[in-house]
Scaffold this active site. Structure first.
Site, PDB file in Angstrom:
ATOM      1  N   PHE A  11       0.819  -1.207   0.000  1.00 31.02           N
ATOM      2  CA  PHE A  11       0.000   0.000   0.000  1.00 31.02           C
ATOM      3  C   PHE A  11       0.851   1.254   0.000  1.00 31.02           C
ATOM      4  CE2 PHE A  11      -3.234  -2.933   1.575  1.00 31.02           C
ATOM      5  CZ  PHE A  11      -4.425  -2.411   1.069  1.00 31.02           C
ATOM      6  N   ASP A  12       0.520   2.180  -0.881  1.00 31.60           N
ATOM      7  CA  ASP A  12       1.026   3.538  -0.784  1.00 31.60           C
ATOM      8  C   ASP A  12       0.386   4.183   0.456  1.00 31.60           C
ATOM      9  OD1 ASP A  12       2.157   6.076  -1.637  1.00 31.60           O
ATOM     10  OD2 ASP A  12       0.134   6.599  -2.296  1.00 31.60           O
ATOM     11  N   VAL A  13       0.960   5.297   0.919  1.00 35.11           N
ATOM     12  CA  VAL A  13       0.421   5.963   2.102  1.00 35.11           C
ATOM     13  C   VAL A  13      -0.445   7.164   1.726  1.00 35.11           C
ATOM     14  CG1 VAL A  13       0.977   7.256   4.197  1.00 35.11           C
ATOM     15  CG2 VAL A  13       2.281   5.234   3.626  1.00 35.11           C
ATOM     16  N   ASP A 183      -2.456   5.697  -5.387  1.00 32.07           N
ATOM     17  CA  ASP A 183      -3.206   6.728  -6.107  1.00 32.07           C
ATOM     18  C   ASP A 183      -2.427   7.335  -7.265  1.00 32.07           C
ATOM     19  OD1 ASP A 183      -2.347   9.882  -4.993  1.00 32.07           O
ATOM     20  OD2 ASP A 183      -1.469   8.094  -4.099  1.00 32.07           O
TER      21      ASP A 183
END
Length: 236
Positions: A11-13, A183
């Site tokens: 996961f990106d933050v 995103d």
């Protein structure tokens, strides 16, 4: 629908699990209040334009992370004919930003549902100390198996070397069973593709994709990940 079983979720933050826009807006307002300057919509828009341009250059390997964060404020104020200490302003901004750990809708519930079933890791181009404090403050930190920040790896998304670094430090990692969720088309999705991963573009604003980067999945809400993973909400 692609029927596939994943084991490792990357996961990106920012603007994926944590609402960076909200944290940034508050940090900027506090920084400008400290400077006794009113943060107008025009100034904020110009800051974002300068900042995004610098981060894009960083992603493409043209400048260092330090150059991004230490010059953005001096470049911004230069547009208004003012000279400032960009390094000092960055330090002050960073102290405000570190306190910003607003969650994206559904993020903590999703990770709580998944963390006993998947190997969940964080992959981010952010600043190590800042991301650590924000992840801890949000409650996400104990729910992930590891955090990989570009500052610590010596590389950044979308560089394949960044992902090689990450993969080498995940026990029993299989690229075929990995999925990256983020995103950014240019950092998360392009980087995942260069590394051979399936990709999931989180696009809550449903921005048009005017690039040649095609994600494996495209979602508007984090809840849609349950369907992709063949999981039920609240199944922790």
């Amino acid at each position: 629908m692609i029927l596939k079983k994943y084991q490792t979720l990357l996961f990106d933050v920012d603007d994926t699990l944590l609402d960076f826009a909200a944290a940034e807006k508050l940090a900027l307002r506090l920084l400008f209040e400290e400077q006794k300057i009113t943060l107008t919509t025009e100034i904020e828009a110009l800051y974002k334009q300068i900042n995004q341009g610098l981060w894009k250059a960083f992603e493409e390997g043209e400048i260092s992370r330090d150059e991004v964060v230490n010059t953005r404020y001096s470049l911004l104020f230069k547009e208004y004919g003012l000279e400032v200490d960009g390094v000092l302003l960055e330090q002050n901004y960073r102290s405000y930003l570190e306190e910003g750990h607003q969650l994206v809708d559904g993020a903590i519930e999703l990770i709580k549902d998944l963390y006993n079933k998947y190997d969940i890791y964080i992959v981010t181009n952010g600043v190590s100390r800042t991301q650590d404090k924000r992840l801890r403050g949000s409650g996400l930190y104990p729910l992930v198996k590891g955090v990989f920040v570009s500052e610590d790896t010596g590389f950044q998304k979308p560089m394949k070397e960044y992902f090689d670094y990450v993969f080498a430090r995940i026990p029993n990692f299989s690229v075929e069973e990995g999925l990256i969720i983020g995103d950014s088309l240019s950092a998360d999705i392009k980087g995942g593709q260069l590394a051979g991963l399936d990709t999931c573009w989180f696009n809550p604003a449903m921005k048009p994709n005017d690039t040649d980067i095609v994600p494996t999945y495209h979602i508007q809400n984090l809840d849609e990940l349950y369907r992709i993973l063949h999981e039920e909400r609240g199944s922790a």
